[in-house]
Design a protein around this motif. Sequence first.
Motif, PDB file in Angstrom:
ATOM      1  N   PRO A 229       0.795  -1.233   0.000  1.00 53.05           N
ATOM      2  CA  PRO A 229       0.000   0.000   0.000  1.00 53.05           C
ATOM      3  C   PRO A 229       0.830   1.287   0.000  1.00 53.05           C
ATOM      4  O   PRO A 229       0.500   2.203  -0.760  1.00 53.05           O
ATOM      5  N   PRO A 230       1.911   1.395   0.783  1.00 53.57           N
ATOM      6  CA  PRO A 230       2.697   2.626   0.695  1.00 53.57           C
ATOM      7  C   PRO A 230       3.329   2.836  -0.683  1.00 53.57           C
ATOM      8  O   PRO A 230       3.445   3.967  -1.152  1.00 53.57           O
ATOM      9  N   LEU A 231       3.711   1.734  -1.346  1.00 55.92           N
ATOM     10  CA  LEU A 231       4.263   1.865  -2.697  1.00 55.92           C
ATOM     11  C   LEU A 231       3.210   2.349  -3.687  1.00 55.92           C
ATOM     12  O   LEU A 231       3.495   3.192  -4.543  1.00 55.92           O
ATOM     13  N   VAL A 232       2.005   1.815  -3.571  1.00 55.02           N
ATOM     14  CA  VAL A 232       0.924   2.276  -4.453  1.00 55.02           C
ATOM     15  C   VAL A 232       0.671   3.760  -4.201  1.00 55.02           C
ATOM     16  O   VAL A 232       0.553   4.546  -5.146  1.00 55.02           O
ATOM     17  N   PHE A 233       0.593   4.147  -2.942  1.00 56.19           N
ATOM     18  CA  PHE A 233       0.376   5.563  -2.619  1.00 56.19           C
ATOM     19  C   PHE A 233       1.502   6.428  -3.191  1.00 56.19           C
ATOM     20  O   PHE A 233       1.242   7.471  -3.810  1.00 56.19           O
ATOM     21  N   ALA A 234       2.748   6.004  -3.007  1.00 54.26           N
ATOM     22  CA  ALA A 234       3.886   6.774  -3.539  1.00 54.26           C
ATOM     23  C   ALA A 234       3.789   6.887  -5.058  1.00 54.26           C
ATOM     24  O   ALA A 234       4.068   7.955  -5.635  1.00 54.26           O
ATOM     25  N   GLY A 235       3.382   5.813  -5.708  1.00 49.32           N
ATOM     26  CA  GLY A 235       3.216   5.845  -7.146  1.00 49.32           C
ATOM     27  C   GLY A 235       2.133   6.820  -7.578  1.00 49.32           C
ATOM     28  O   GLY A 235       2.291   7.551  -8.563  1.00 49.32           O
TER      29      GLY A 235
END
Length: 158
Positions: A27-33
């Motif tokens: 989830p943090p990677l998706v948000f960062a993306g």
Amino acid sequence: MELLWVVCVLCVGIGFAGAVLPAIPGPPLVFAGLVAGAAADDFERVGWGTLAVLFLLTCLTFGIDFAATALGAQRAGASKLAIVGALVGSLVGLAFGLPGLLLGPFVGAIAGEWYARRDLLQAGKVAFATWLAMLLAALAKLTILLAMIALFVLAWWF
């Protein structure tokens, strides 16, 4: 600008894998993306309000992950060793692909509970409950991640 879109696509793609793989913070990677995607347009189409909602959804995934696993294990009367075993089993299962990801937490939970209590029936019950909770949490995280993408797309186009 193109570099930000590459970062966006890579982070979202890896983030989706991380929703089911325990070693990747999905989830943090998706948000960062998604933040990178918004930045590619100088936050004109996807603004700070949308990003705040996406951040809250990202935080929600952590709560779901923790609550589902803890409640599933607690409901079955799991020991702490069963929960640790499920997490270790998930990590070891990574080496064996999809079958390892599905069976690793179950085998780890049963081993941890067996070591803690030496009761095979209880170990099986706990292992199934812990495995099911982890599976449901992963499905919930994937659903939230899809909702995040949909919200981003809606904000981008409308």
